[in-house]
Design an enzyme around this catalytic site. Sequence first.
Site, PDB file in Angstrom:
ATOM      1  CG  ASN A   1     -61.564 -14.880  -1.615  1.00  0.00           C
ATOM      2  OD1 ASN A   1     -61.135 -13.919  -2.412  1.00  0.00           O
ATOM      3  ND2 ASN A   1     -60.916 -15.135  -0.284  1.00  0.00           N
TER       4      ASN A   1
ATOM      5  CG  HIS B   1     -54.067 -47.944 -41.387  1.00  0.00           C
ATOM      6  ND1 HIS B   1     -53.181 -47.910 -40.374  1.00  0.00           N
ATOM      7  CD2 HIS B   1     -54.804 -48.817 -41.242  1.00  0.00           C
ATOM      8  CE1 HIS B   1     -53.578 -48.894 -39.762  1.00  0.00           C
ATOM      9  NE2 HIS B   1     -54.609 -49.597 -40.215  1.00  0.00           N
TER      10      HIS B   1
ATOM     11  CE1 TYR C   1     -59.459 -15.975  -5.879  1.00  0.00           C
ATOM     12  CE2 TYR C   1     -57.797 -14.641  -4.491  1.00  0.00           C
ATOM     13  CZ  TYR C   1     -58.659 -14.789  -5.858  1.00  0.00           C
ATOM     14  OH  TYR C   1     -58.520 -14.098  -6.823  1.00  0.00           O
TER      15      TYR C   1
ATOM     16  CD  GLU D   1     -56.320 -24.466 -44.881  1.00  0.00           C
ATOM     17  OE1 GLU D   1     -55.189 -24.203 -44.676  1.00  0.00           O
ATOM     18  OE2 GLU D   1     -56.924 -23.987 -45.770  1.00  0.00           O
TER      19      GLU D   1
ATOM     20  CE  LYS E   1     -54.224 -23.182 -53.476  1.00  0.00           C
ATOM     21  NZ  LYS E   1     -53.056 -22.915 -52.430  1.00  0.00           N
TER      22      LYS E   1
ATOM     23  CD  GLN F   1     -57.169 -11.134 -11.069  1.00  0.00           C
ATOM     24  OE1 GLN F   1     -58.104 -10.653 -10.217  1.00  0.00           O
ATOM     25  NE2 GLN F   1     -56.228 -10.270 -11.643  1.00  0.00           N
TER      26      GLN F   1
ATOM     27  CB  SER G   1     -54.025 -18.033 -53.267  1.00  0.00           C
ATOM     28  OG  SER G   1     -52.943 -17.358 -53.693  1.00  0.00           O
TER      29      SER G   1
HETATM   30  N1  ARG Z   1     -60.667 -10.699  -9.424  1.00  0.00           N
HETATM   31  C1  ARG Z   1     -60.220 -11.608  -8.480  1.00  0.00           C
HETATM   32  C2  ARG Z   1     -60.292 -13.179  -8.989  1.00  0.00           C
HETATM   33  O1  ARG Z   1     -60.735 -13.142 -10.203  1.00  0.00           O
HETATM   34  C3  ARG Z   1     -61.394 -11.726  -7.375  1.00  0.00           C
HETATM   35  C4  ARG Z   1     -61.110 -12.229  -6.156  1.00  0.00           C
HETATM   36  C5  ARG Z   1     -60.340 -11.513  -5.342  1.00  0.00           C
HETATM   37  N2  ARG Z   1     -59.855 -11.887  -4.235  1.00  0.00           N
HETATM   38  C6  ARG Z   1     -59.189 -11.416  -3.229  1.00  0.00           C
HETATM   39  N3  ARG Z   1     -58.769 -12.150  -2.094  1.00  0.00           N
HETATM   40  N4  ARG Z   1     -58.096 -10.595  -3.813  1.00  0.00           N
HETATM   41  O2  ARG Z   1     -59.734 -14.003  -8.767  1.00  0.00           O
END
Ligand code: ARG
Length: 475
Positions: free
Chosen positions: A127, A173, A334, A307, A300, A339, A294
């Site tokens: 984390n 405009h 977390y 675009e 064209k 992810q 085109s």
């Molecule tokens: N691949 C995970 C992400 O991008 C990494 C962290 C994973 N952490 C966990 N507690 N499973 O978030």
Amino acid sequence: MPQRGVGVGNRYEERMSHEKLWGGRFAEHVAPDMATFNDSFPFDRRLYAEDIHGSIVWAQALGAAGLLTPAERDALEAGLMQVHAEFAAGSFVPHPSDEDIHTAVERRLGELVGAAARKLHTGRSRNDQVATDLRLYCRTAAAQLDTHLHHLQAALVQQAAQHTATLMPGYTHLQRAQPITFGHWCLAYVEMLARDRSRLADATHRLNVLPLGAGALAGNSMGVDRASLAAALGFTAISENSLDAVSDRDFVAELLFIAALIGVHLSRMAEDLILYSSSEFGFIELADAYSTGSSLMPQKKNPDSMELLRGKSGRLTGNLMAILMVLKGLPLAYNKDMQEDKEPLFDSLDTLALGLRVAAAAVATLHVNAERMHAALDSAMLATDLADMLVRQGVPFREAHGKVGQLVRRALALGVALPDLPLAEVQAVQPDLDAAQLRSVFDLAQSVAQKNSRGGTAPAQVAIQVARWQAALGG
Ligand code: ARG
């Protein structure tokens, strides 16, 4: 997106025979679809350099805290550099058990250096690791984006320098409003891009905060020195709350917002150039290299580069929405939802890097048709100048506006251009106007030259701005 889930059956077999980094608690293996669903390695492998850099610094910190012997620390460092070399050379061989970049690096490190690898993750969590990797990655990406923006600005300034006095209609405009110079048009986008660059610089301050040492969520109990971690990774600040450190993705959302706004600016510029390159306008022609043809209509020449710039602003905005929706409603700290931050981020960064390169080159090589620009000007665009002249003669502006409005209506009724209105008609509305005064108003170059306020479209002002930008951008 990279292909995912290829050969899932085989991956599963191999996975069964390979120990998971977190496998101890589990009696059963993860289901094949779940593995594919869960794995981020196919897209987060691009974080390898940041991940390995963070791990080397982490190993040093563990050494300094007495948690690794110098020999173990050196072995880890050498092994990590070897893994880095494999990724850089494209020779890294992923194993089916590699869930993400973090587990992939650690697994390979174990193969290379043996037992010491099992100590690297001491006191660390994926984390705080992924938050660190991503901040490092975003910091580099922001700097690269800034360089691309710089190049586009330089291309626009170069065009502006050649067209400080090239007259064209300015629109509001999408109706002809007042004459401006093409150089002035170019520099309007230079200003927008300058604000984008300043937003990037500002976001970089908030990016530059070290999350490592926050652990899974609660902090680190191993006596790791976070200040030296920050210094080694070039972070200018250290996160002050471990819960926030591992769950904050504001920096991703901020970068995606900036990317979306850059996309909007590019889209507006593209829309102008698409219009200007149409036969109806004919103001500019894009180089063949940034146009396509085109398959059906041989005549064209389509402004596809522009675009696509306009179109890709849609996905840039979509990616911003995606991260905001992912984060909304997440409990601390977390969650695996996070992810989902990576693919939108990487997509926006890739999209913009290429888009900005194309934009800079297309702008640098476009051809300006000054005659067509001039031909699109008409004297009615100087109606405001006529009102201004009345104002200089002491007529209050509202009254002057009304009088000129009457003259415009008369000219339309008689089917003549405003300057060709018979003098008697003019004097019926404003008796003390003479023919010479009238002629002097209807001079397009003169009108533009008079817009000489700071930031105005007068060639003298545009030249000042061109010089300012040339100095600011370094040539
Ligand atoms: N691949 C995970 C992400 O991008 C990494 C962290 C994973 N952490 C966990 N507690 N499973 O978030």
